[in-house]
Design a protein around this motif. Sequence first.
Motif, PDB file in Angstrom:
ATOM      1  N   ASP A  88       0.817  -1.212   0.000  1.00 43.47           N
ATOM      2  CA  ASP A  88       0.000   0.000   0.000  1.00 43.47           C
ATOM      3  C   ASP A  88       0.853   1.264   0.000  1.00 43.47           C
ATOM      4  OD1 ASP A  88      -2.201  -1.667   2.287  1.00 43.47           O
ATOM      5  OD2 ASP A  88      -2.526  -1.350   0.135  1.00 43.47           O
ATOM      6  N   THR A  89       2.162   1.107   0.122  1.00 41.70           N
ATOM      7  CA  THR A  89       3.056   2.255   0.125  1.00 41.70           C
ATOM      8  C   THR A  89       2.961   3.008  -1.194  1.00 41.70           C
ATOM      9  OG1 THR A  89       4.604   1.239   1.674  1.00 41.70           O
ATOM     10  CG2 THR A  89       5.475   2.956   0.222  1.00 41.70           C
ATOM     11  N   PRO A 100     -17.025  21.612 -15.199  1.00 36.69           N
ATOM     12  CA  PRO A 100     -16.298  20.890 -16.252  1.00 36.69           C
ATOM     13  C   PRO A 100     -14.910  20.368 -15.890  1.00 36.69           C
ATOM     14  CG  PRO A 100     -15.895  23.214 -16.462  1.00 36.69           C
ATOM     15  CD  PRO A 100     -16.727  23.043 -15.220  1.00 36.69           C
ATOM     16  N   ARG A 101     -14.497  20.407 -14.624  1.00 39.87           N
ATOM     17  CA  ARG A 101     -13.120  20.023 -14.340  1.00 39.87           C
ATOM     18  C   ARG A 101     -13.006  19.212 -13.069  1.00 39.87           C
ATOM     19  NH1 ARG A 101      -9.106  24.413 -12.038  1.00 39.87           N
ATOM     20  NH2 ARG A 101      -8.256  22.435 -11.301  1.00 39.87           N
ATOM     21  N   ASN A 102     -11.840  18.582 -12.921  1.00 42.49           N
ATOM     22  CA  ASN A 102     -11.476  17.894 -11.694  1.00 42.49           C
ATOM     23  C   ASN A 102     -10.411  18.686 -10.955  1.00 42.49           C
ATOM     24  OD1 ASN A 102     -13.163  15.816 -12.497  1.00 42.49           O
ATOM     25  ND2 ASN A 102     -11.501  14.581 -13.359  1.00 42.49           N
ATOM     26  N   TYR A 103     -10.447  18.610  -9.631  1.00 38.48           N
ATOM     27  CA  TYR A 103      -9.449  19.242  -8.785  1.00 38.48           C
ATOM     28  C   TYR A 103      -8.623  18.134  -8.128  1.00 38.48           C
ATOM     29  CZ  TYR A 103     -12.384  23.388  -9.252  1.00 38.48           C
ATOM     30  OH  TYR A 103     -13.109  24.434  -9.750  1.00 38.48           O
ATOM     31  N   TRP A 104      -7.320  18.393  -8.012  1.00 38.04           N
ATOM     32  CA  TRP A 104      -6.413  17.401  -7.443  1.00 38.04           C
ATOM     33  C   TRP A 104      -5.610  17.991  -6.294  1.00 38.04           C
ATOM     34  CZ3 TRP A 104      -6.031  12.318  -8.853  1.00 38.04           C
ATOM     35  CH2 TRP A 104      -6.705  11.936 -10.021  1.00 38.04           C
ATOM     36  N   GLY A 105      -5.347  17.147  -5.299  1.00 37.85           N
ATOM     37  CA  GLY A 105      -4.450  17.541  -4.233  1.00 37.85           C
ATOM     38  C   GLY A 105      -3.009  17.264  -4.603  1.00 37.85           C
ATOM     39  N   GLN A 106      -2.102  17.733  -3.756  1.00 38.34           N
ATOM     40  CA  GLN A 106      -0.676  17.573  -4.015  1.00 38.34           C
ATOM     41  C   GLN A 106      -0.186  16.167  -3.690  1.00 38.34           C
ATOM     42  OE1 GLN A 106       1.442  19.734  -5.358  1.00 38.34           O
ATOM     43  NE2 GLN A 106      -0.014  21.407  -5.545  1.00 38.34           N
ATOM     44  N   GLY A 107      -0.894  15.496  -2.823  1.00 41.06           N
ATOM     45  CA  GLY A 107      -0.505  14.144  -2.458  1.00 41.06           C
ATOM     46  C   GLY A 107       0.114  14.080  -1.072  1.00 41.06           C
ATOM     47  N   THR A 108      -0.078  12.940  -0.424  1.00 42.27           N
ATOM     48  CA  THR A 108       0.515  12.696   0.882  1.00 42.27           C
ATOM     49  C   THR A 108       1.139  11.293   0.875  1.00 42.27           C
ATOM     50  OG1 THR A 108       0.095  12.686   3.282  1.00 42.27           O
ATOM     51  CG2 THR A 108      -1.659  11.821   1.885  1.00 42.27           C
ATOM     52  N   GLN A 109       2.325  11.190   1.438  1.00 42.84           N
ATOM     53  CA  GLN A 109       3.054   9.927   1.401  1.00 42.84           C
ATOM     54  C   GLN A 109       2.537   8.979   2.478  1.00 42.84           C
ATOM     55  OE1 GLN A 109       5.734   8.869  -0.700  1.00 42.84           O
ATOM     56  NE2 GLN A 109       5.337   6.887   0.320  1.00 42.84           N
ATOM     57  N   VAL A 110       2.288   7.765   2.069  1.00 41.01           N
ATOM     58  CA  VAL A 110       1.954   6.684   2.993  1.00 41.01           C
ATOM     59  C   VAL A 110       3.022   5.611   2.824  1.00 41.01           C
ATOM     60  CG1 VAL A 110       0.326   4.836   3.539  1.00 41.01           C
ATOM     61  CG2 VAL A 110      -0.519   7.143   3.012  1.00 41.01           C
TER      62      VAL A 110
END
Length: 114
Positions: A88-89, A100-110
């Motif tokens: 799952d890492t 009309p669009r999608n929004y994305w986050g920057q991401g978080t490390q697991v």
Amino acid sequence: QVELVESGGGLVQAGGSLRLSCRASRSILGVYAMGWYRQAPGKQREQVATITVGGQTDYLDSVRGRFTISRDLQNTVYLQMNTLKPEDTAVYSCMIATRPRNYWGQGTQVTVSS
């Protein structure tokens, strides 16, 4: 400009749990679905879990039964991850879908250690 801010990632031992959260910096109109995606080093991004505004959920086969996606009325989306495995890492990113669009986050490390 809307920003999605994720939190809750970190390092955990195999078998442990983490809860990810994703909050929008301001109200977003027209949301019809939200989701979590992940990308491990050297691999393509994959869809982990999605939830519609009606509450319908869908999960990647490898996480079904271990992960739970949920949302609140402020369009904060959560991912409860239990019985985590080293596979799952990844970097986990949230997505909020509108027309009309999608929004994305920057991401978080697991990171799950064996």
